[in-house]
Write a protein that holds these residues in place. Structure first.
Motif, PDB file in Angstrom:
ATOM      1  N   ILE A 133       0.842  -1.189   0.000  1.00 34.77           N
ATOM      2  CA  ILE A 133       0.000   0.000   0.000  1.00 34.77           C
ATOM      3  C   ILE A 133       0.882   1.246   0.000  1.00 34.77           C
ATOM      4  CG2 ILE A 133      -1.796  -1.251   1.247  1.00 34.77           C
ATOM      5  CD1 ILE A 133      -1.116   0.542   3.698  1.00 34.77           C
ATOM      6  N   GLU A 134       0.245   2.383  -0.115  1.00 39.63           N
ATOM      7  CA  GLU A 134       0.930   3.665  -0.225  1.00 39.63           C
ATOM      8  C   GLU A 134       1.776   3.981   1.005  1.00 39.63           C
ATOM      9  OE1 GLU A 134      -3.002   3.825   1.569  1.00 39.63           O
ATOM     10  OE2 GLU A 134      -2.372   3.179  -0.444  1.00 39.63           O
ATOM     11  N   ASN A 135       2.906   4.653   0.768  1.00 37.75           N
ATOM     12  CA  ASN A 135       3.784   5.195   1.809  1.00 37.75           C
ATOM     13  C   ASN A 135       4.324   4.123   2.761  1.00 37.75           C
ATOM     14  OD1 ASN A 135       5.117   7.523   2.710  1.00 37.75           O
ATOM     15  ND2 ASN A 135       3.701   7.779   4.414  1.00 37.75           N
ATOM     16  N   THR A 136       4.570   2.927   2.256  1.00 38.16           N
ATOM     17  CA  THR A 136       5.132   1.858   3.072  1.00 38.16           C
ATOM     18  C   THR A 136       6.214   1.105   2.295  1.00 38.16           C
ATOM     19  OG1 THR A 136       3.481   0.225   2.344  1.00 38.16           O
ATOM     20  CG2 THR A 136       2.978   1.481   4.339  1.00 38.16           C
ATOM     21  N   PHE A 137       7.043   0.387   3.032  1.00 41.28           N
ATOM     22  CA  PHE A 137       7.942  -0.622   2.491  1.00 41.28           C
ATOM     23  C   PHE A 137       7.619  -1.934   3.195  1.00 41.28           C
ATOM     24  CE2 PHE A 137      11.319   2.834   1.640  1.00 41.28           C
ATOM     25  CZ  PHE A 137      10.907   2.971   0.322  1.00 41.28           C
ATOM     26  N   ILE A 138       7.922  -3.049   2.546  1.00 40.74           N
ATOM     27  CA  ILE A 138       7.651  -4.344   3.168  1.00 40.74           C
ATOM     28  C   ILE A 138       8.854  -5.267   3.025  1.00 40.74           C
ATOM     29  CG2 ILE A 138       5.139  -4.319   2.990  1.00 40.74           C
ATOM     30  CD1 ILE A 138       5.352  -5.914   0.429  1.00 40.74           C
ATOM     31  N   THR A 139       8.989  -6.138   4.030  1.00 41.71           N
ATOM     32  CA  THR A 139       9.978  -7.208   4.026  1.00 41.71           C
ATOM     33  C   THR A 139       9.277  -8.469   4.505  1.00 41.71           C
ATOM     34  OG1 THR A 139      10.638  -6.655   6.286  1.00 41.71           O
ATOM     35  CG2 THR A 139      11.939  -5.667   4.490  1.00 41.71           C
ATOM     36  N   THR A 140       9.988  -9.600   4.481  1.00 42.46           N
ATOM     37  CA  THR A 140       9.432 -10.822   5.068  1.00 42.46           C
ATOM     38  C   THR A 140      10.399 -11.349   6.122  1.00 42.46           C
ATOM     39  OG1 THR A 140      10.430 -12.339   3.428  1.00 42.46           O
ATOM     40  CG2 THR A 140       8.264 -11.417   2.920  1.00 42.46           C
ATOM     41  N   ASP A 141       9.831 -12.026   7.109  1.00 41.89           N
ATOM     42  CA  ASP A 141      10.629 -12.587   8.196  1.00 41.89           C
ATOM     43  C   ASP A 141       9.933 -13.845   8.698  1.00 41.89           C
ATOM     44  OD1 ASP A 141      12.392 -13.051  10.267  1.00 41.89           O
ATOM     45  OD2 ASP A 141      11.498 -11.557  11.596  1.00 41.89           O
ATOM     46  N   ASN A 142      10.550 -15.002   8.419  1.00 41.81           N
ATOM     47  CA  ASN A 142       9.975 -16.279   8.855  1.00 41.81           C
ATOM     48  C   ASN A 142       8.522 -16.448   8.418  1.00 41.81           C
ATOM     49  OD1 ASN A 142      12.273 -17.382  10.163  1.00 41.81           O
ATOM     50  ND2 ASN A 142      11.888 -16.074  11.934  1.00 41.81           N
ATOM     51  N   GLY A 143       8.257 -16.102   7.166  1.00 40.32           N
ATOM     52  CA  GLY A 143       6.927 -16.310   6.608  1.00 40.32           C
ATOM     53  C   GLY A 143       5.908 -15.249   6.949  1.00 40.32           C
ATOM     54  N   ILE A 144       6.354 -14.146   7.539  1.00 42.84           N
ATOM     55  CA  ILE A 144       5.460 -13.035   7.873  1.00 42.84           C
ATOM     56  C   ILE A 144       5.864 -11.814   7.055  1.00 42.84           C
ATOM     57  CG2 ILE A 144       4.612 -11.517   9.704  1.00 42.84           C
ATOM     58  CD1 ILE A 144       5.450 -13.721  11.691  1.00 42.84           C
ATOM     59  N   VAL A 145       4.893 -11.154   6.421  1.00 46.75           N
ATOM     60  CA  VAL A 145       5.165  -9.888   5.752  1.00 46.75           C
ATOM     61  C   VAL A 145       5.177  -8.792   6.802  1.00 46.75           C
ATOM     62  CG1 VAL A 145       4.444  -8.241   3.999  1.00 46.75           C
ATOM     63  CG2 VAL A 145       4.018 -10.666   3.645  1.00 46.75           C
ATOM     64  N   LYS A 146       6.289  -8.068   6.872  1.00 50.30           N
ATOM     65  CA  LYS A 146       6.446  -6.974   7.830  1.00 50.30           C
ATOM     66  C   LYS A 146       6.252  -5.644   7.091  1.00 50.30           C
ATOM     67  CE  LYS A 146       7.848  -9.434  11.449  1.00 50.30           C
ATOM     68  NZ  LYS A 146       7.198  -9.396  12.774  1.00 50.30           N
ATOM     69  N   VAL A 147       5.372  -4.824   7.607  1.00 52.93           N
ATOM     70  CA  VAL A 147       5.041  -3.539   6.990  1.00 52.93           C
ATOM     71  C   VAL A 147       5.621  -2.411   7.825  1.00 52.93           C
ATOM     72  CG1 VAL A 147       3.173  -2.033   6.196  1.00 52.93           C
ATOM     73  CG2 VAL A 147       2.880  -4.525   6.136  1.00 52.93           C
ATOM     74  N   ARG A 148       6.305  -1.480   7.166  1.00 56.90           N
ATOM     75  CA  ARG A 148       6.804  -0.306   7.892  1.00 56.90           C
ATOM     76  C   ARG A 148       6.562   0.948   7.063  1.00 56.90           C
ATOM     77  NH1 ARG A 148      11.433   2.183   6.159  1.00 56.90           N
ATOM     78  NH2 ARG A 148      12.969   1.004   4.918  1.00 56.90           N
ATOM     79  N   LYS A 149       6.489   2.068   7.742  1.00 55.61           N
ATOM     80  CA  LYS A 149       6.271   3.338   7.071  1.00 55.61           C
ATOM     81  C   LYS A 149       7.500   3.728   6.265  1.00 55.61           C
ATOM     82  CE  LYS A 149       5.307   8.245   7.968  1.00 55.61           C
ATOM     83  NZ  LYS A 149       5.096   9.267   9.026  1.00 55.61           N
ATOM     84  N   ARG A 150       7.273   4.291   5.108  1.00 55.83           N
ATOM     85  CA  ARG A 150       8.362   4.865   4.317  1.00 55.83           C
ATOM     86  C   ARG A 150       8.678   6.251   4.885  1.00 55.83           C
ATOM     87  NH1 ARG A 150       7.986   6.661  -2.057  1.00 55.83           N
ATOM     88  NH2 ARG A 150      10.112   7.515  -2.227  1.00 55.83           N
TER      89      ARG A 150
END
Length: 213
Positions: free
Chosen positions: A91-108
């Motif tokens: 989604i808008e204004n975020t970056f994402i990574t994965t960790d042990n099968g979980i998508v982690k969402v953080r603000k850009r």
């Protein structure tokens, strides 16, 4: 959102899960739509779609994609457990990574002026899923995605790219073709067919009988 402990157990139990990172920017929506028009449910596969989005403009990318697939499509508003036969969308204004099968969402953050959403995801997929990571780069300007597919290739993952001549904007595909020697270079429809063939071949190899000694 499913609890992290459950996600981790699911991740450790399902070592056959392939994660397909889909990256695009300018001109990428028609390519993404054409790709998903030709994707049917596959065993042990999930998709994460990352596109360069405006910071403060509500993206309707998930709604657009949902018109081209029968798979569930989820906007990544919170940390989310990855499940097979699902499509997850940045989604808008975020970056994402994965960790042990979980998508982690953080603000850009404001200082993150250059959008490297594709590289950030792809590098994370490479670390998290190793040879089960698949990266696809579609139309877009610049070179976001290049370092990410290099990381995926380093872990023996699979790298696919839209053919530059079929891209509305060929910067991103061209950078991958020129520097990374991808496994497949094709139009979006053919990329979908190649992905299905690749996954099916891996499933056949895994479930087939071992060679006799």
């Amino acid at each position: 959102m499913i609890g992290n402990e459950f996600c981790y157990r699911l991740f450790t139990m399902n070592k056959d899960l392939y994660i397909v990172g889909v990256g695009a920017s300018a001109g990428g929506i028609p390519a993404i739509n054409a790709f998903f028009d030709h994707i049917k449910p596959l065993p042990n596969v999930a998709f994460i779609v990352v596109m360069h989005l405006r910071r403060n403009y509500l993206s309707n990318l998930s709604q657009i994609i949902s018109k081209h697939t029968s798979l569930p499509v989820t906007r990544l508003e919170n940390d989310t457990c990855i499940q097979s036969n699902h499509i997850y969308v940045l989604i808008e204004n975020t970056f994402i990574t994965t960790d042990n099968g979980i998508v982690k969402v953080r603000k850009r953050e404001e200082h993150e002026i250059v959008n490297q959403a594709i590289d950030i995801l792809f590098k994370s997929l490479a670390e998290d899923f190793k040879a089960k990571a698949i990266g696809i780069v579609f139309s877009g300007a610049g070179s976001d995605g290049l370092e990410g597919v290099k990381a995926i290739g380093k872990y023996d993952g699979y790298v696919m790219v839209q053919s530059p001549y079929s891209s509305d904007v060929d910067g991103m595909p061209q950078s991958v073709v020129k520097f990374d020697q991808p496994d497949v270079i094709e139009i979006p429809e053919q990329l979908a067919k190649c992905l299905v063939k690749y996954i099916n071949s891996k499933e056949l190899t895994y479930h087939g009988q071992p060679d006799r000694q």
